[in-house]
Write an enzyme that holds these catalytic residues in place. Structure first.
Site, short mmCIF file in Angstrom:
data_model
loop_
_atom_site.label_atom_id
_atom_site.label_comp_id
_atom_site.label_asym_id
_atom_site.label_seq_id
_atom_site.Cartn_x
_atom_site.Cartn_y
_atom_site.Cartn_z
CD GLU A 131 17.48 9.89 -79.36
OE1 GLU A 131 16.64 9.24 -80.03
OE2 GLU A 131 17.19 10.85 -78.65
CG HIS A 172 21.45 14.27 -80.67
ND1 HIS A 172 20.63 15.37 -80.75
CD2 HIS A 172 21.06 13.60 -79.55
CE1 HIS A 172 19.78 15.36 -79.73
NE2 HIS A 172 20.03 14.29 -78.98
CG HIS A 232 20.89 16.78 -74.90
ND1 HIS A 232 20.38 15.92 -73.95
CD2 HIS A 232 20.59 16.22 -76.10
CE1 HIS A 232 19.81 14.88 -74.54
NE2 HIS A 232 19.94 15.04 -75.86
CE1 TYR A 286 34.19 31.45 -92.18
CE2 TYR A 286 34.35 29.23 -91.32
CZ TYR A 286 34.85 30.23 -92.10
OH TYR A 286 35.99 30.04 -92.83
CG HIS A 316 15.96 16.09 -77.84
ND1 HIS A 316 15.42 14.91 -78.32
CD2 HIS A 316 17.18 15.76 -77.36
CE1 HIS A 316 16.29 13.92 -78.12
NE2 HIS A 316 17.35 14.42 -77.54
#
Ligand code: 13P
Length: 212
Positions: free
Chosen positions: A75, A94, A96, A121, A161
């Protein structure tokens, strides 16, 4: 300002923290930081964030040419796209993580902001969360979409994703990511109950008091 060696150690520590908090599992997820000279440190492909090794972290030029370390995350294209579009960004996270990925698997009638502004927040750290349509992991077309969305947003959610969150430091990006995951969790805890997200004027006031 941190040296490259300090940032490598910080990636190792933050990776372990995210893994130990169960925000990262298996070999899913990737982290990156931008160095003062513009080059990028990114976690190697298929590595567990719980067990990173500082001297094996991949190093790339801003244009994506390989400099050193293990083979970079598949990625890395979207990490570079975020840095291209967001000059102040110094880190990209990034993962999952469960609740955010669950949100990414729902049907969304509107895709410009897929989580309600439940807390101050969330508004301050995450902001709007647009949904990016599904691409297979590592697809360069995904990086093109991420580039477009990054022009306006520091956070986004990839369909089926997981999220991408950027920040002016690795700490800031990680804390924003954690805030996003907590909001996703709250969203499911609240479920069908009638909730009262922040109003538009309250969001405007927060954005004025805490500009991103
Ligand atoms: P990498 O192991 O290549 O970083 O890919 C993991 C991932 O999270 C794909 O989205």
């Amino acid at each position: 300002m941190s040296t490259e060696a300090e940032l490598r150690e910080k990636l190792v520590r933050m990776g372990a923290l995210l893994y130990n908090r169960q925000l990262a599992h298996g070999s899913a997820g990737n982290l990156s930081v931008r160095l003062d000279d513009g080059s990028i440190l990114v976690t190697p492909t298929n590595s567990s964030l719980g067990f990173l090794e500082a001297d094996r972290i991949s190093k790339l030029t801003p244009g994506g040419e390989f400099i050193s370390g293990d083979k970079p995350s598949k990625e890395y294209f979207f990490h570079l796209a975020v840095y291209d579009e967001r000059p102040a960004a110094r880190a990209v996270v990034h993962l999952h993580s469960t609740y955010s990925v669950a949100v990414s698997c729902l049907c969304h009638e509107q895709t410009d902001d897929v989580l309600p502004p439940l807390t101050a927040y969330h508004v301050m750290r995450v902001g709007k969360l647009p949904l990016v349509r599904y691409f297979r992991p590592g697809d360069r077309a995904l990086a093109d979409e991420v580039r477009e969305v990054s022009k306006q947003h520091r956070s986004m959610l990839l369909a089926n994703h997981g999220p991408i969150v950027s920040g002016v430091s690795l700490e800031e990006a990680v804390y924003a990511y954690e805030e996003l995951e907590e909001t996703a969790k709250l969203y499911f805890i609240i479920g069908d109950r009638k909730s009262s997200p922040l109003r538009a004027d309250e969001i405007t006031e927060l954005n004025r008091a805490f500009p991103s």
